[in-house]
Design an enzyme around this catalytic site. Structure first.
Site, mmCIF file in Angstrom:
data_model
loop_
_atom_site.group_PDB
_atom_site.id
_atom_site.type_symbol
_atom_site.label_atom_id
_atom_site.label_comp_id
_atom_site.label_asym_id
_atom_site.label_seq_id
_atom_site.Cartn_x
_atom_site.Cartn_y
_atom_site.Cartn_z
ATOM 1 N N ARG A 670 -6.620 8.761 1.581
ATOM 2 C CA ARG A 670 -5.702 9.269 2.599
ATOM 3 C C ARG A 670 -5.430 8.175 3.624
ATOM 4 N NH1 ARG A 670 -1.975 11.707 4.845
ATOM 5 N NH2 ARG A 670 -2.122 13.684 5.970
ATOM 6 N N GLU A 746 -10.176 -4.647 4.681
ATOM 7 C CA GLU A 746 -10.517 -5.834 3.908
ATOM 8 C C GLU A 746 -9.824 -5.945 2.564
ATOM 9 O OE1 GLU A 746 -14.952 -7.041 4.657
ATOM 10 O OE2 GLU A 746 -14.755 -4.907 5.092
#
Length: 779
Positions: A670, A746
């Site tokens: 999500r 990341e």
């Protein structure tokens, strides 16, 4: 079937699989994020604040200059610190003359190993729940030198200019000792197995060497990546002062609670005697934990009896703050005639010091990325005498995907198979290393939808497309990063009778939109408007031990707020009593709505927070709780993925490489805030372009000295280097993660290096296996 049909069919299948996985999750892990066996309604909530592109609430403060950073805290009587760095990699200080520095204008202190307070070593990061130290070396406690660039003296003066000048007046001679500063020499001395987060960096499944030898098709190559230095826009800084036996630190930190505890260990005081705040951080990427400069500033403040500000210069950051270490990686893949992997070998060596615990774990992507009948993964460590390396955005994955995804491209070329199809043929149905089921994995949808948007079908053979003297090529690679949620989280919710709520948690805002996204989440969960929610963070006195690292802060905060909200609702139901429409309901029966609580399946059973507190004659209700341990990581293999598409133009005359287009198609669960998430994805991709094309720490192996400690010589991408970057995502919730979300900080850097290298090959027919891809490697 067209790519569009593939994508539509894949999306329908993935949505059905998600629902099936949720049912299975309730059976296997009833104590996960589905209290009472029910799915968390927030995961699929489409009409509240979550999922909306809300601008960052800290934006106005930053653009107006009103956001105070660590080196902008004014304190009365403050002194400024400057450091002198060693010039040998190993040995001892033979002599030191500080007399001229002491006589220099404005100087109040010169601190060396001769007069520094007695201090313990920093608790090394990962050696304890709150350990934050970048190394475990004595800090100005003796005359020993452990790396070229180690601080040997600190000067305090009335201005920064005076302190900087005084350091130039200190005269130091050294007695050098033999040091290991060459990667080749370190390997010749022997290697040891790598350990990452106390787990061996080794995996075995079958006889991979035999399977490789027997494979119908194979690649076997060595890939190399250089050292990288951290270069966040905000320099590493701290403003510190002692108030009796209490230490106050304004830091640039992504680990305030860890730093407070670790500093207490260094100075032999209780943890509650150290107060660390860090409300605004101008980039961290793994570097802004505890290094020697904060300890030295606190020690100098203790000696001088006055507040101290220390801000490292750009050179100082390169000298004192670790970065990513060098890697040498072998990737060998053997496939059958259909392209199914029979052998996957990813092994190699990295350089590390004996005073840190961060071997670059480049095999992590291979552990879960592809199905292979046999597998052999291994990281070996060669020890050098240098600055301690550390975590840098996507440690392991950033450089590991370069090698792995380049090798898969090489195999696709050798077999004449489309690189995307080869990857999808080897999609695993369970974790190849552990056998655990995936919590959610939508790699195929990311590839199919991304390929259509990018125009992958127009890709030609290597060297076939030209525009004048420019050769044009496209490449692709898989991005991947694991889901983490570290234990130690906790949150406090204070709800007032006017319906406003304050969330307190020792989390961090480093420019990624944490405070904004978490305010959105809290507002939806409590049923409030965003302006009724205050999210307080960046303070070690707040609850929780939350690290802004490993892309896990979103999950850690979310889990903590969920736990605190359950305690809050329990207390509110108790206060509501038998005269309330909520009488007789349990915590799992109700949710926040319109400034109060309502029964989930009967919204008419509702009472406002103001009504509940007014009848109970309470001004506030306070709830604090810690979430359960991260058991979801034991039940499931949890990862984010992406498909990275790159177009390059390579000048046939000069060898210059220009990235002309880039698209990242992501599957990260999500998406809480599309605006801040897109910024994170793009930022990671930009950093990946630097990794691919220009970033390299020039390390003199004769002296162990970093030779390009400035942004004039250490090149990072600027605006002219970066094309328009398009990002897209599946937005399919992970039912086993808090809020259905996995971190996005990341993953954007992963896969980028390989996508660029693969595009360069498609343009030129030249395979570059040694980053960065500079023009001399293409001429």
């Amino acid at each position: 079937m067209s790519i569009r049909d593939h994508a539509r069919t894949a999306k329908q299948a993935m949505q059905a699989a998600t629902q099936a996985a949720m049912t299975k999750a309730i059976q296997l892990a009833p104590d996960s994020w589905m209290p009472g066996g029910r799915p968390d309604p927030l995961i699929f909530h489409k009409h509240g604040h979550v999922g909306q592109p809300v601008s960052r609430i800290d934006g106005p403060l930053k653009v107006s200059g009103a956001a105070p950073f660590a080196a902008e805290i004014p304190l009365e009587g403050m002194a400024y610190a400057a450091l002198l760095f060693s010039t040998i990699p190993k040995g001892r200080i033979a002599s030191m003359d500080v007399s001229d520095a002491l006589l220099a204008p404005g100087v109040s202190l010169v601190m060396t190993h001769r007069n520094a307070p007695r201090m313990a070593t920093m608790p090394l990061f990962l050696t304890g729940a709150k350990a934050a130290g970048g190394d475990d070396l004595p800090i100005m406690q003796d005359d020993r030198i452990h790396w070229n660039g180690q601080p040997v003296a600190l000067v305090l003066a009335d201005t920064q200019e005076q302190a900087d000048h005084a350091t130039s007046l200190i005269r130091v001679t050294y007695q050098a000792e033999e040091a290991v500063t060459s990667f080749a020499a370190a390997k010749d001395n022997g290697t040891v197995p790598g350990l990452f987060m106390n787990q061996p960096l080794q995996s075995r499944n079958g006889d991979a060497d035999a399977a490789l030898a027997e494979a119908a098709h194979k690649v076997d190559a060595v890939y190399r990546t250089p050292r990288h230095n951290h270069n966040p826009i905000e320099l590493h800084a701290a403003t510190v002062m002692w108030q009796g036996d209490r230490l106050r630190v304004h830091d640039a930190s992504q680990a305030v609670a860890h730093t407070a505890w670790s500093l207490a260990q260094v100075f032999g005081i209780d943890e509650d005697q150290v107060h660390v705040t860090s409300p605004f951080v101008g980039g961290g990427f793994g570097s802004k934990t505890l290094w020697q400069h904060q300890v030295l500033a606190a020690a100098a403040s203790k000696l001088a009896g006055r507040p101290v500000r220390i801000m490292l210069s750009r050179e100082g950051v390169h000298r004192m703050v670790g970065g990513r270490t060098v890697t040498e990686q072998r990737v060998a893949i053997g496939a059958d005639a259909d392209g199914r992997f029979q052998s996957l070998i990813h092994s190699g060596t990295i350089a590390m010091t004996r005073h840190n615990m961060m071997p670059e774990p480049f095999i992590l992507p291979a552990r879960s990325g592809y199905a292979s009948r046999t597998m052999k993964l291994d990281v070996e460590v060669a020890y050098v005498d240098m600055i301690a390396n550390t975590f840098m955005r996507a440690p392991g994955e950033a450089v590991g995907t370069f090698a792995l995804e380049s090798a898969i491209d090489e195999l696709a070329v050798a077999m004449g198979i489309d690189p995307i199809e080869l990857r999808l043929r080897n999609e695993p149905d369970k974790d190849p290393s552990t056998g655990a089921p995936f919590s959610a994995r939508h790699v195929e949808e990311a590839y199919r939808s991304g390929a259509e948007r990018f125009g992958w079908s127009s890709r030609g053979a290597p060297g076939s497309r030209k525009d004048g003297e420019w050769l044009i090529g496209t490449g692709v690679a898989t991005a991947t990063y694991p889901y983490y949620r570290m234990p130690g989280g906790a949150a406090r919710i204070t709800l007032s009778k006017d319906g406003a709520a304050t969330i307190d948690i020792a989390a961090h805002e480093m420019g990624m939109g944490t405070s904004t996204a978490q305010t959105q989440v809290a507002a939806d969960r409590l049923g409030l408007a965003m302006d009724q929610v205050t999210f307080r963070y960046g303070d070690s006195s707040l609850p929780g031990v939350v690290l802004a690292g490993g892309s896990q802060q979103t999950a850690a905060i979310g889990a903590s707020v969920i736990a605190a909200q359950r305690v809050l609702v329990k207390e509110l139901l108790k206060l509501a009593g038998n005269d309330s429409p909520l009488a007789g309901l349990k915590v799992e029966d109700v949710g926040g709505r319109d400034g109060g609580l309502a029964k989930l399946d009967d919204p008419d059973r509702f009472e406002s927070y103001a009504s509940i507190l007014s009848r109970a004659r309470r001004d506030t209700v306070v709830a604090e709780a810690s979430p359960p341990p991260p058991l979801e990581m034991l039940h499931w293999s949890m990862h984010s993925h992406g498909a990275m598409f790159c177009e390059v133009r390579v000048n046939a005359v000069t060898g210059e490489v220009r990235v002309s287009r880039f698209l990242g198609s992501f599957d990260c669960g999500r998406i809480l805030n599309p605006k801040t998430a897109a910024s994170q994805f793009r930022g990671g991709i930009v950093m990946g372009l630097g990794l691919a094309l220009m970033e390299e720490t020039q390390f003199d192996e004769r002296s162990g000295r970093i030779m390009n400690p400035s942004l004039a010589e250490y090149h990072v991408p600027v605006h002219m280097d970066v094309p328009d970057i398009e990002v897209m995502w599946t937005d399919i919730p992970d039912p086993h993660a808090p809020m259905g979300a996995r971190g996005v900080g990341e993953i954007g850097i992963t896969g980028v290096g390989a996508a660029v290298a693969n595009a360069v090959f498609n343009a030129t027919g030249k395979r570059v296996r040694d980053l960065p891809i500079t023009l001399d490697k293409l001429l």
